[in-house]
Design a protein around this motif. Structure first.
Motif, PDB file in Angstrom:
ATOM      1  N   PHE A   4      -4.813   6.657   2.899  1.00 50.39           N
ATOM      2  CA  PHE A   4      -4.589   5.626   1.888  1.00 50.39           C
ATOM      3  C   PHE A   4      -4.632   6.225   0.486  1.00 50.39           C
ATOM      4  O   PHE A   4      -5.483   7.062   0.176  1.00 50.39           O
ATOM      5  N   LYS A  58       0.796  11.625   3.346  1.00 48.19           N
ATOM      6  CA  LYS A  58       0.629  12.354   4.595  1.00 48.19           C
ATOM      7  C   LYS A  58       0.978  13.818   4.414  1.00 48.19           C
ATOM      8  O   LYS A  58       2.083  14.164   3.993  1.00 48.19           O
ATOM      9  N   TYR A  86       0.578   5.281   1.269  1.00 46.87           N
ATOM     10  CA  TYR A  86      -0.167   6.267   2.015  1.00 46.87           C
ATOM     11  C   TYR A  86       0.483   7.623   1.777  1.00 46.87           C
ATOM     12  O   TYR A  86       1.684   7.740   1.589  1.00 46.87           O
ATOM     13  N   GLY A 114      -2.875  12.742   9.776  1.00 46.64           N
ATOM     14  CA  GLY A 114      -2.488  11.347   9.716  1.00 46.64           C
ATOM     15  C   GLY A 114      -2.346  10.892   8.272  1.00 46.64           C
ATOM     16  O   GLY A 114      -2.849  11.539   7.352  1.00 46.64           O
ATOM     17  N   PRO A 115      -1.662   9.780   8.041  1.00 50.46           N
ATOM     18  CA  PRO A 115      -1.544   9.245   6.682  1.00 50.46           C
ATOM     19  C   PRO A 115      -2.916   8.859   6.138  1.00 50.46           C
ATOM     20  O   PRO A 115      -3.790   8.409   6.874  1.00 50.46           O
ATOM     21  N   PHE A 162       5.503  -0.219   7.763  1.00 51.55           N
ATOM     22  CA  PHE A 162       5.671   1.012   6.995  1.00 51.55           C
ATOM     23  C   PHE A 162       7.148   1.333   6.791  1.00 51.55           C
ATOM     24  O   PHE A 162       7.997   1.002   7.625  1.00 51.55           O
ATOM     25  N   GLY A 163       7.405   2.021   5.691  1.00 49.38           N
ATOM     26  CA  GLY A 163       8.729   2.580   5.469  1.00 49.38           C
ATOM     27  C   GLY A 163       8.862   3.932   6.145  1.00 49.38           C
ATOM     28  O   GLY A 163       7.935   4.390   6.836  1.00 49.38           O
ATOM     29  N   ALA A 164      10.014   4.567   5.960  1.00 47.52           N
ATOM     30  CA  ALA A 164      10.300   5.842   6.623  1.00 47.52           C
ATOM     31  C   ALA A 164       9.712   7.031   5.895  1.00 47.52           C
ATOM     32  O   ALA A 164       9.714   8.142   6.424  1.00 47.52           O
ATOM     33  N   GLY A 165       9.224   6.817   4.694  1.00 47.17           N
ATOM     34  CA  GLY A 165       8.594   7.900   3.967  1.00 47.17           C
ATOM     35  C   GLY A 165       9.548   8.641   3.047  1.00 47.17           C
ATOM     36  O   GLY A 165      10.756   8.705   3.280  1.00 47.17           O
ATOM     37  N   PHE A 204       4.324   7.259   2.185  1.00 49.81           N
ATOM     38  CA  PHE A 204       4.782   6.076   2.897  1.00 49.81           C
ATOM     39  C   PHE A 204       4.428   4.817   2.103  1.00 49.81           C
ATOM     40  O   PHE A 204       3.285   4.630   1.679  1.00 49.81           O
ATOM     41  N   VAL A 219       4.373  13.746   2.241  1.00 53.98           N
ATOM     42  CA  VAL A 219       5.241  12.600   2.527  1.00 53.98           C
ATOM     43  C   VAL A 219       4.498  11.343   2.108  1.00 53.98           C
ATOM     44  O   VAL A 219       3.326  11.164   2.465  1.00 53.98           O
ATOM     45  N   LEU A 239       0.840  -1.191   0.000  1.00 53.39           N
ATOM     46  CA  LEU A 239       0.000   0.000   0.000  1.00 53.39           C
ATOM     47  C   LEU A 239       0.881   1.249   0.000  1.00 53.39           C
ATOM     48  O   LEU A 239       2.005   1.234   0.504  1.00 53.39           O
ATOM     49  N   THR A 267       0.863  -4.614   9.262  1.00 60.37           N
ATOM     50  CA  THR A 267       1.314  -3.727   8.194  1.00 60.37           C
ATOM     51  C   THR A 267       2.578  -3.030   8.642  1.00 60.37           C
ATOM     52  O   THR A 267       2.603  -2.410   9.703  1.00 60.37           O
TER      53      THR A 267
END
Lengths: 115, 115
Positions: free
Chosen positions: B46, B38, B36, B43-44, B105-108, B89, B87, B34, B103
């Motif tokens: 989808f 931000k 996301y 908040g992030p 997440f990466g660092a963005g 993600f 940003v 996925l 789930t």
């Protein structure tokens, strides 16, 4: 329909104090997640509730963190006693279905600063 | 060990051009990916997703490509607009040992679209 809401939006506390963060998920969402983002790093998973039960709490950093979801509605995340490294943005998210492809809806986050 | 990596912390693109955001993952058990988006103080939200059995998913200006052999996915935004500045993600989901799914997440990557 109200989204995921988090309170407070900001909190500044001294090291050793206690802070309680609150999350109100979208009504009817059984799944509730807590995440934390520290200093521009990844959004890190903390734990997952299904209704009032903890499905997965493998991401909780240590026993200073306590999450509850009484009645399967809102959730609280308590940090006691807070340490400097606990600073970051704490996100709550909720989702309805328990499937991999279900998007999660995030709250705006609580920025916690421990000084 | 970071299972989802976004190696570019930021990307700057001219309005109207293509934005390509990259993401690498290490866990071959991930079944769903996925993206996301931000904005500051939010908040992030989808954006788009892709199942591991597909290699491309398109939604308007947004396309996600998945290369399973390389454990790499990318998000293409064409044409880029100033409102896309945010940003982004990358996230990956897999069923966990407790029966639920998690789930990661990466660092963005912070995208700047210049007008």
């Amino acid at each position: 329909e109200a989204g995921v809401t988090q309170f407070p939006s900001h909190s500044v506390i001294e090291k050793g104090q206690t802070v309680t963060l609150r999350c109100d998920p979208i009504s009817g969402h059984d799944n509730l997640y807590w995440y934390r983002r520290v200093m521009g790093k990844e959004i890190k998973f903390l734990l997952h509730f299904v209704k009032e039960s903890k499905q997965d709490e493998s991401g909780m950093p240590n026993n200073r963190f306590l999450a509850e979801r009484t009645g399967g509605t809102y959730s609280t995340l308590k940090v006691q006693p807070a340490e400097l490294e606990d600073s970051g943005v704490y996100f709550c998210a909720s989702s309805q279905e328990r499937q991999l492809n279900t998007e999660a809806f995030f709250g705006q986050g609580t920025r916690l600063t421990v000084v | 060990d970071q299972q989802v990596k976004q190696n570019s912390p930021s990307l700057s693109v001219q309005e109207g051009r293509i934005s390509i955001l990259n993401c690498d993952y290490t866990n071959s058990m991930f079944d769903y990916f996925l993206w996301y988006k931000k904005y500051p103080a939010e908040g992030p939200t989808f954006l788009i997703s892709i199942s591991s059995i597909k290699d491309k998913n398109e939604d308007g200006r947004f396309t996600v490509f998945l290369n399973k052999s390389a454990k790499h996915l990318s998000l293409h935004i064409v044409p880029s607009q100033p409102g896309d500045s945010a940003v982004y993600f990358c996230a990956a989901s897999a069923f966990g040992r407790t029966g639920g799914f998690k789930t990661i997440f990466g660092a963005g990557t912070r995208l700047f679209v210049k007008a």
